[in-house]
Design a protein around this motif. Structure first.
Motif, PDB file in Angstrom:
ATOM      1  N   CYS A 186      -5.103   1.292  -0.653  1.00  0.00           N
ATOM      2  CA  CYS A 186      -5.034  -0.033  -1.259  1.00  0.00           C
ATOM      3  C   CYS A 186      -6.427  -0.654  -1.281  1.00  0.00           C
ATOM      4  O   CYS A 186      -7.375  -0.069  -0.776  1.00  0.00           O
ATOM      5  N   LYS A 187      -6.533  -1.821  -1.863  1.00  0.00           N
ATOM      6  CA  LYS A 187      -7.826  -2.483  -1.980  1.00  0.00           C
ATOM      7  C   LYS A 187      -8.213  -3.176  -0.677  1.00  0.00           C
ATOM      8  O   LYS A 187      -7.352  -3.588   0.094  1.00  0.00           O
ATOM      9  N   ARG A 188      -9.526  -3.320  -0.484  1.00  0.00           N
ATOM     10  CA  ARG A 188     -10.028  -4.044   0.694  1.00  0.00           C
ATOM     11  C   ARG A 188      -9.493  -5.467   0.709  1.00  0.00           C
ATOM     12  O   ARG A 188      -9.160  -5.991   1.762  1.00  0.00           O
ATOM     13  N   ARG A 189      -9.399  -6.090  -0.451  1.00  0.00           N
ATOM     14  CA  ARG A 189      -8.882  -7.456  -0.530  1.00  0.00           C
ATOM     15  C   ARG A 189      -7.473  -7.542   0.041  1.00  0.00           C
ATOM     16  O   ARG A 189      -7.115  -8.522   0.689  1.00  0.00           O
TER      17      ARG A 189
ATOM     18  N   ALA B  49      -8.374   0.486   4.279  1.00  0.00           N
ATOM     19  CA  ALA B  49      -7.991   0.428   2.868  1.00  0.00           C
ATOM     20  C   ALA B  49      -7.856   1.834   2.287  1.00  0.00           C
ATOM     21  O   ALA B  49      -6.896   2.128   1.569  1.00  0.00           O
TER      22      ALA B  49
ATOM     23  N   CYS C 259       0.829  -1.194   0.000  1.00  0.00           N
ATOM     24  CA  CYS C 259       0.000   0.000   0.000  1.00  0.00           C
ATOM     25  C   CYS C 259       0.873   1.256   0.000  1.00  0.00           C
ATOM     26  O   CYS C 259       2.071   1.190   0.244  1.00  0.00           O
TER      27      CYS C 259
ATOM     28  N   ASN D 280     -12.853  -0.991   5.161  1.00  0.00           N
ATOM     29  CA  ASN D 280     -12.855  -0.012   4.075  1.00  0.00           C
ATOM     30  C   ASN D 280     -12.128   1.265   4.469  1.00  0.00           C
ATOM     31  O   ASN D 280     -11.493   1.905   3.627  1.00  0.00           O
TER      32      ASN D 280
END
Length: 70
Positions: free
Chosen positions: A32-35, A27, A7, A24
């Protein structure tokens, strides 16, 4: 592997954040993405808590964690 490989760097103070953050929000904070957050939780790479089946992140811990990972 450090946080920068996952990230973007964070340069916020905890004064602007609520005490606990949701996935969320972390993130968004780390750009960066939640995943990616879920993957880091699964790997034990990010400080977190499970409360009633929900993942929560202490804002102070996340800020300190990002400082240590730079």
């Amino acid at each position: 592997m450090n946080i920068n490989s996952y990230c973007a760097e964070v340069s916020l103070s905890n004064e602007s954040l609520p005490r606990f953050l949701k996935v969320n929000e972390v993130a968004a904070l780390l750009h960066c993405k939640r995943r990616t957050i879920y993957d880091m939780v699964e790997q034990g790479r990010i400080p977190h808590r499970k409360v009633g089946g929900r993942l929560l992140f202490d804002a102070d811990e996340i800020i300190e964690w990002t400082k240590q990972k730079r």
